[in-house]
Motif scaffolding. Structure first.
Motif, PDB file in Angstrom:
ATOM      1  N   SER A  69       9.155  -0.138  -2.292  1.00 29.04           N
ATOM      2  CA  SER A  69       8.344  -1.117  -1.581  1.00 29.04           C
ATOM      3  C   SER A  69       8.772  -2.546  -1.877  1.00 29.04           C
ATOM      4  O   SER A  69       8.404  -3.474  -1.153  1.00 29.04           O
ATOM      5  CB  SER A  69       6.868  -0.945  -1.948  1.00 29.04           C
ATOM      6  OG  SER A  69       6.661  -1.172  -3.333  1.00 29.04           O
ATOM      7  N   ILE A  96      14.816  -3.359   7.895  1.00 27.47           N
ATOM      8  CA  ILE A  96      13.637  -2.695   7.352  1.00 27.47           C
ATOM      9  C   ILE A  96      12.782  -2.193   8.517  1.00 27.47           C
ATOM     10  O   ILE A  96      13.095  -2.448   9.688  1.00 27.47           O
ATOM     11  CB  ILE A  96      12.824  -3.634   6.444  1.00 27.47           C
ATOM     12  CG1 ILE A  96      12.325  -4.851   7.241  1.00 27.47           C
ATOM     13  CG2 ILE A  96      13.675  -4.086   5.262  1.00 27.47           C
ATOM     14  CD1 ILE A  96      11.422  -5.781   6.431  1.00 27.47           C
ATOM     15  N   GLY A  97      11.706  -1.488   8.187  1.00 35.62           N
ATOM     16  CA  GLY A  97      10.867  -0.910   9.234  1.00 35.62           C
ATOM     17  C   GLY A  97      10.422  -1.912  10.285  1.00 35.62           C
ATOM     18  O   GLY A  97       9.948  -2.998   9.968  1.00 35.62           O
ATOM     19  N   GLY A  98      10.608  -1.538  11.550  1.00 34.33           N
ATOM     20  CA  GLY A  98      10.246  -2.401  12.657  1.00 34.33           C
ATOM     21  C   GLY A  98      11.389  -3.223  13.214  1.00 34.33           C
ATOM     22  O   GLY A  98      11.275  -3.818  14.298  1.00 34.33           O
ATOM     23  N   ASP A  99      12.528  -3.273  12.505  1.00 35.91           N
ATOM     24  CA  ASP A  99      13.680  -4.058  12.963  1.00 35.91           C
ATOM     25  C   ASP A  99      14.453  -3.313  14.043  1.00 35.91           C
ATOM     26  O   ASP A  99      14.535  -2.077  14.036  1.00 35.91           O
ATOM     27  CB  ASP A  99      14.639  -4.336  11.796  1.00 35.91           C
ATOM     28  CG  ASP A  99      14.135  -5.422  10.867  1.00 35.91           C
ATOM     29  OD1 ASP A  99      13.184  -6.135  11.247  1.00 35.91           O
ATOM     30  OD2 ASP A  99      14.701  -5.556   9.758  1.00 35.91           O
ATOM     31  N   ASP A 135      16.681   1.414  16.112  1.00 33.57           N
ATOM     32  CA  ASP A 135      15.318   0.958  15.846  1.00 33.57           C
ATOM     33  C   ASP A 135      14.862   1.598  14.536  1.00 33.57           C
ATOM     34  O   ASP A 135      14.771   2.826  14.436  1.00 33.57           O
ATOM     35  CB  ASP A 135      14.384   1.366  16.989  1.00 33.57           C
ATOM     36  CG  ASP A 135      14.730   0.647  18.286  1.00 33.57           C
ATOM     37  OD1 ASP A 135      14.782  -0.596  18.273  1.00 33.57           O
ATOM     38  OD2 ASP A 135      14.966   1.339  19.300  1.00 33.57           O
ATOM     39  N   PRO A 137      12.451   2.892  11.867  1.00 36.09           N
ATOM     40  CA  PRO A 137      11.037   3.283  11.769  1.00 36.09           C
ATOM     41  C   PRO A 137      10.344   2.603  10.588  1.00 36.09           C
ATOM     42  O   PRO A 137      10.989   2.188   9.617  1.00 36.09           O
ATOM     43  CB  PRO A 137      11.104   4.803  11.565  1.00 36.09           C
ATOM     44  CG  PRO A 137      12.475   5.203  12.019  1.00 36.09           C
ATOM     45  CD  PRO A 137      13.352   4.040  11.704  1.00 36.09           C
ATOM     46  N   GLU A 138       9.041   2.467  10.657  1.00 32.25           N
ATOM     47  CA  GLU A 138       8.275   1.900   9.547  1.00 32.25           C
ATOM     48  C   GLU A 138       8.492   2.729   8.290  1.00 32.25           C
ATOM     49  O   GLU A 138       8.568   3.958   8.327  1.00 32.25           O
ATOM     50  CB  GLU A 138       6.787   1.860   9.893  1.00 32.25           C
ATOM     51  CG  GLU A 138       6.429   0.853  10.972  1.00 32.25           C
ATOM     52  CD  GLU A 138       6.716  -0.580  10.552  1.00 32.25           C
ATOM     53  OE1 GLU A 138       6.710  -0.854   9.321  1.00 32.25           O
ATOM     54  OE2 GLU A 138       6.957  -1.427  11.436  1.00 32.25           O
ATOM     55  N   GLY A 139       8.597   2.041   7.175  1.00 28.79           N
ATOM     56  CA  GLY A 139       8.791   2.713   5.896  1.00 28.79           C
ATOM     57  C   GLY A 139      10.219   3.149   5.642  1.00 28.79           C
ATOM     58  O   GLY A 139      10.480   3.834   4.649  1.00 28.79           O
ATOM     59  N   GLN A 140      11.147   2.744   6.516  1.00 31.11           N
ATOM     60  CA  GLN A 140      12.545   3.147   6.391  1.00 31.11           C
ATOM     61  C   GLN A 140      13.446   1.931   6.180  1.00 31.11           C
ATOM     62  O   GLN A 140      13.032   0.782   6.390  1.00 31.11           O
ATOM     63  CB  GLN A 140      12.992   3.886   7.655  1.00 31.11           C
ATOM     64  CG  GLN A 140      12.201   5.139   7.996  1.00 31.11           C
ATOM     65  CD  GLN A 140      12.651   6.345   7.211  1.00 31.11           C
ATOM     66  OE1 GLN A 140      11.915   6.853   6.374  1.00 31.11           O
ATOM     67  NE2 GLN A 140      13.851   6.830   7.483  1.00 31.11           N
ATOM     68  N   SER A 165      18.459   5.625   9.238  1.00 25.76           N
ATOM     69  CA  SER A 165      17.721   4.986   8.145  1.00 25.76           C
ATOM     70  C   SER A 165      17.318   6.008   7.080  1.00 25.76           C
ATOM     71  O   SER A 165      17.346   7.219   7.313  1.00 25.76           O
ATOM     72  CB  SER A 165      16.467   4.288   8.687  1.00 25.76           C
ATOM     73  OG  SER A 165      15.589   5.227   9.287  1.00 25.76           O
ATOM     74  N   ARG A 168      12.079   4.330   2.126  1.00 20.51           N
ATOM     75  CA  ARG A 168      12.056   3.408   0.989  1.00 20.51           C
ATOM     76  C   ARG A 168      11.978   4.164  -0.335  1.00 20.51           C
ATOM     77  O   ARG A 168      12.504   3.718  -1.357  1.00 20.51           O
ATOM     78  CB  ARG A 168      10.873   2.448   1.106  1.00 20.51           C
ATOM     79  CG  ARG A 168      11.069   1.319   2.119  1.00 20.51           C
ATOM     80  CD  ARG A 168       9.864   0.402   2.157  1.00 20.51           C
ATOM     81  NE  ARG A 168      10.067  -0.753   3.028  1.00 20.51           N
ATOM     82  CZ  ARG A 168      10.576  -1.917   2.635  1.00 20.51           C
ATOM     83  NH1 ARG A 168      10.931  -2.076   1.361  1.00 20.51           N
ATOM     84  NH2 ARG A 168      10.719  -2.913   3.481  1.00 20.51           N
TER      85      ARG A 168
END
Length: 248
Positions: A69, A96-99, A135, A137-140, A165, A168
């Motif tokens: 994190s 990071i997630g969302g990029d 793309d 994903p969140e947490g990746q 990805s 984390r």
């Protein structure tokens, strides 16, 4: 003459006390700095040339133990993921997630449409030999090697469910310095600083090295006091012995 002796003896005792204190404090700092470093950092040997010129195959690096994190864009991390061979690997986090990661805009990597200057790359070649988009994903985390021509990184895994990805939680540590051969600290790329979340703060390695160095200096100064004081005392006695008889 006897008063002078008592005064000299007092100074000698004070000097010895301060000398012992300096050595004791120096030992605490010296050993404490090493112990602190052993708790916070872990050494790794880089297995491939995929991160040149930042680190080379066979380099021994110091990596700060962190939680996934705490990872930011631009960090060079050690991670293990079953889809990547289930062995420790060293790569740079570029997304990071969302990029939305894409390449190449005039040879540059883009993150959410923003071109990124990457001064750590090996050559003036494009940021990738092949165009791609992903793309995250969140947490990746999306990871690339600094040697983009030969690095087997997230680009190889674009067809996987996470589009190359890794989670984390796969991260074990963040590389802060090349310990051997001496290569110095690995900085935080400022090209990522304007993006949301910024870049990571420097690790405590410089402070730990300063503590160890301060301890070593105190130990040397304290240990050197004895010979210096003894030489000074012999010199003083020699001068007193040369005083002609009857002269007070």
């Amino acid at each position: 003459m006897s008063g002078t002796g008592r005064t000299g003896g007092g100074r000698g005792r004070l000097g010895s006390t301060l000398s012992g204190l300096a050595v004791a404090v120096g030992c605490v700092l010296f050993l404490g700095g090493f112990a602190w470093g052993a708790v916070v950092y872990k050494p790794y040997t880089v297995p491939t040339e995929s991160m040149t010129p930042t680190v080379h195959a066979g380099d021994r690096v110091l990596a700060q133990r962190i939680d996934g994190s705490e990872v930011h864009r631009g960090d060079v991390v050690v991670f293990t993921d079953p889809g990547w061979g289930n062995m420790p690997m060293v790569k740079r986090v570029v997304g990071i997630g969302g990029d939305k990661i894409a390449c190449c805009d005039k040879g540059r990597l883009t993150i959410n449409g923003k071109p990124i200057e990457e001064p750590y790359l090996q050559t003036k070649d494009p940021a990738s030999g092949n165009d791609f988009t992903a793309d995250v994903p969140e947490g990746q985390l999306f990871l690339l090697g600094d040697e983009r021509r030969d690095s087997l990184d997230s680009r190889v895994h674009l067809d996987d469910p996470g589009q190359g990805s890794v989670p984390r939680s796969a991260v074990q540590a963040r590389v802060d310095a090349v310990a051997w051969p001496l290569g110095g600290m690995i900085g935080r790329p400022q090209a990522f600083a304007p993006l949301p979340g910024g870049v990571s703060s420097p690790g405590p390695l410089r402070l730990q090295l300063g503590v160890v160095a301060a301890g070593a200096v105190l130990i040397l100064l304290g240990a050197a006091y004895g010979p210096i004081a003894a030489r000074s005392a012999r010199s003083a006695r020699g001068k007193r012995d040369k005083v002609p008889a009857g002269v007070h």
